[in-house]
Design an enzyme around this catalytic site. Structure first.
Site, PDB file in Angstrom:
ATOM      1  N   ARG A 587       0.862  -1.040  -0.003  1.00 14.02           N
ATOM      2  CA  ARG A 587       0.023  -0.100  -0.008  1.00 14.02           C
ATOM      3  C   ARG A 587       0.890   1.284  -0.219  1.00 14.02           C
ATOM      4  NH1 ARG A 587      -4.580   1.588   4.738  1.00 14.02           N
ATOM      5  NH2 ARG A 587      -5.676   3.231   3.268  1.00 14.02           N
ATOM      6  N   GLY A 661       8.744  -1.127   1.952  1.00 12.84           N
ATOM      7  CA  GLY A 661       9.591  -0.090   1.951  1.00 12.84           C
ATOM      8  C   GLY A 661       9.801   0.189   0.407  1.00 12.84           C
ATOM      9  N   GLU A 664      14.604   2.278  -1.465  1.00 10.83           N
ATOM     10  CA  GLU A 664      15.663   1.719  -2.301  1.00 10.83           C
ATOM     11  C   GLU A 664      15.219   1.009  -3.403  1.00 10.83           C
ATOM     12  OE1 GLU A 664      18.874   0.639   0.997  1.00 10.83           O
ATOM     13  OE2 GLU A 664      16.791   0.390   1.573  1.00 10.83           O
TER      14      GLU A 664
END
Length: 704
Positions: A587, A661, A664
């Site tokens: 999400r 996350g 990156e």
């Protein structure tokens, strides 16, 4: 499919503006070196001028004679520290010099200019020793580490060598990535002062809780006697993930002089003292059937580490995640050298590893005559190859398909070297991306105030990613209140402790605790009758045992990158014309900050591909490229149209927000997509980064 506006009906997903943005653009936000405490002095380190040896004498007379100089700390008289768990922090504790650039003295003066002049006036005598700073993949001292990025250093399934030897189609290639440097906009800096046996530091860090515990251990203090403030952090990209020597040296100088002391590293010091991405040499052997399905995947990577402490650039772990191969080898090898200690840099392991893997897969597609997108789809695994765990969610194919649609991939002529615009050769490339889902235990407090507002408190680090804003959105969503009624306090060690901002785990870790604290607060408020007491109502949550619990699922974010480049056949210059990324990252909690994170990382990946790189000088054991004049990061003129989109992904096996996350994954795969596009443009495969004009021109001339 979203990726344009995000979800705007609730606090979560809305493109809320960063709350600290106005402070930053007006200069009101204070960074670590900007705390002008009364009587503040400044420190400047003296770096070792030899690659290995011992300090035999430090002559401070000339330095101390300069106006405004207060002291020069040496290994003889610097405050003694407890034994450091991180050996890179054992500064000025003895005469040993493990590598060039190691701090051998520290000048303290009234101004930064005086401190710098004093540092230059210090004369250090050394007893030098033979050193070895020459990195080669076949170095005699190389060894296989037990761990690589918290995973086993080596994973092997089946009989990969025999399967490769017997494969219908084979690719055996080696890719090289040079040393890379983090170079955040705000260099590493700390301001420290003592009040009796109580230490306060203002530091630029991705994790103030870790800094506090480290300083308490080094200076033999109770943790409650150490206060760490990191309210605003001007970037880090991994290099500020753990304490660096600046915070230790500032505290030592403040204790020695009895005054507040600021130490701000000059940019030219950063490559040797705050970590870097270690260079890697990666051999990929891919065996496949004529249908393109992999039968063997061997990914072996070698990188250097320092003799101060081991760090493994775990580039081969990506091969344990991405593609179905019944015979798999993923192995690491490290070479200890007399060089600065490498450390984390944005997407450590995954960024260089996926560059090599996705480039090699492109080579396999070329040999097979298969479309590179189709080859990746054909090798989609049913479970994680390295662990055998089922994926909690995996939408790589969706990202590839959606990216191909948006990019116009179906119109691509697969033949390399055929598209031209005058002297320019044009090409397009694709690469997949992955990054693990990580979370760590965290604590958070939530408070309801009588005026109808709420405060969320957590020692999170906002390193420019908008953590304050997103955590307020998590809180508002859990409380069921408008976003403007929630205030967030972060970046101070007096707040509930929290893990560092690293490994794309910050929001997942902090948001989990914030959600739980606010959910409990909402429950208590629902049961409360009458007005709130003057002090309000407070709750606190601790996710220990939840965030760090073992999961039966393989949890990763995934993505797909597409790139279009133009290569000048006269100069060798490469111009990226388009970059497009599509991501499946759970999400999306804030559409605005997410897009910023994705596109910023893609630009960093563009730099990895085209401009960034340094060299380990074997004669001196450090990096000649010690400033931004010689280490080239992308500037505005280098950056093309950059698009970031994402796929709505509902994954119930992550955290209460359902988020992965995003900081990156944008860099992972970008360099490979650019490199594959260069091959498509030129018909030449370049296997060493960065793809600078001299390398390109040499390749073009050799083919002419």
């Amino acid at each position: 499919m979203t990726g344009t506006t995000g979800t705007t009906g609730t606090a979560l997903g809305a493109p809320a503006e960063r709350r600290e943005g106005r402070q930053k653009v007006t200069g009101a936000a204070r960074y670590a070196a900007e705390y002008t405490l009364p009587g503040r002095a400044h420190a400047w380190p003296v770096p070792a001028a030899v690659a290995r040896g011992r300090v035999t004498a430090v002559d401070t007379a000339a330095a101390l004679a300069l106006p405004g100089v207060l002291a020069v700390l040496t290994p003889e008289d610097a405050p003694r520290l407890a034994e450091a768990e991180d050996a890179t922090l054992a500064v000025l504790q003895g005469p040993g010099v493990p590598h060039r650039g190691w701090c051998v003295a520290l000048a303290v003066a009234e101004t930064p200019e005086a401190a710098r002049a004093a540092a230059r006036a210090v004369r250090v005598t050394y007893d030098t020793a033979p050193h070895d700073a020459a990195f080669t993949e076949h170095h005699r001292d190389g060894y296989a580490p037990q761990e690589a990025g918290g995973q086993p250093g080596r994973v092997e399934h089946g009989d990969p060598r025999a399967a490769f030897a017997g494969a219908d189609v084979r690719v055996d290639v080696t890719y090289r990535v040079p040393p890379l440097h983090n170079h955040p906009m705000e260099p590493h800096a700390s301001t420290a002062h003592w009040d009796g046996d109580r230490l306060t530091v203002y530091t630029s860090s991705q994790g103030g809780t870790t800094v506090r515990s480290t300083l308490a251990q080094l200076f033999r203090l109770p943790e409650e006697h150490v206060t760490v403030v990191a309210e605003h952090v001007g970037g880090g990209f991994g290099s500020k993930g753990t304490p660096r020597p600046d915070v230790v040296l500032a505290a030592m100088a403040a204790r020695h002089t009895g005054r507040p002391v600021t130490l701000a590293y000059a940019r030219r010091h950063l490559p040797t003292v705050v970590g870097h991405r270690a260079p890697t040499v990666q051999r990929l052997r891919l065996g496949a059937g004529h249908d393109g399905r992999l039968t063997a995947l061997l990914h072996e990577t070698t990188s250097p580490t320092s003799r101060v402490k081991e760090f493994v650039e775990y580039a081969a772990v990506v091969s344990r995640v991405m593609y179905a191969a019944p015979n798999l080898l993923s192995a690491h090898r490290v070479v200890p050298l007399d060089v600065p200690t490498p450390s984390w840099m944005r997407a450590p392991g995954e960024a260089p590893g996926m560059y090599a893997l996705e480039s090699a897969l492109d080579e396999l597609a070329d040999v097979l005559g298969l479309d590179p997108v189709e080859l990746r789809v054909r090798n989609e695994p049913a479970e994680e190859p390295g662990s055998g765990k089922p994926f909690s969610s995996r939408h790589v194919v969706d990202c590839l398909r959606e990216g191909a649609r948006r990019f116009g991939w179906e119109d691509r002529d697969p033949r390399p070297g055929v598209r031209r615009e005058g002297p320019w050769l044009l090409g397009t490339g694709v690469a997949a991306a992955t990054y693990p889902v990580q979370a760590a235990p965290s604590t958070a407090g939530a408070q309801a105030l009588p005026d109808g507002t709420f405060v969320v408190r957590i020692n999170a680090a906002d390193i420019g990613t908008g953590a304050r804003t997103v955590l307020a959105q998590v809180a508002a969503d859990a409380l069921g209140v408008p976003l403007d009624r929630v205030r967030t306090e972060v970046g101070h060690s007096d707040l509930p402790p929290a893990p560092l901002a690293g490994g794309s785990s910050g929001t997942a870790s902090w948001g989990w605790a914030v959600h739980e604290a606010c959910a409990e607060l909402a429950s208590r408020l629902a049961a409360h009758t009458g007005p709130l007491p003057a002090e309000g109502i407070e709750t606190r949550a601790d996710t220990t045992g939840k965030a760090d619990a073992d999961s039966p699922w393989a949890r990763h974010a995934f993505g797909a990158h597409f790139a279009e480049v133009a290569v000048d056949t006269v100069t060798g210059e490469i111009r990226a014309r388009r970059l497009l990324g599509v991501y499946a990252a759970g999400r999306i909690l804030n559409a605005r900050t997410a897009r910023s994170q994705f596109t910023g990382a893609m630009i960093m990946g563009l730099g990895m591909a085209l401009t960034e790189g340094s060299t380990l000088d074997p004669a001196f054991g450090d990096f000649p490229e010690a400033d931004l004049a010689s280490y080239h990061v992308p500037v505005h003129a280098d950056v093309p149209d950059v698009e970031a989109h994402w796929i709505d992904e509902d994954d119930p096996h992550l955290n209460p927000m359902g988020s992965k996350g995003i900081g990156e994954i944008g860099i992972v795969g970008t360099a490979a997509a650019v490199g594959n596009a260069v091959h498509h443009a030129t018909g030449i495969r370049f296997r060493e980064l960065p793809l600078t004009p001299d390398r390109i021109l040499a390749g073009l001339l050799s083919e002419s």
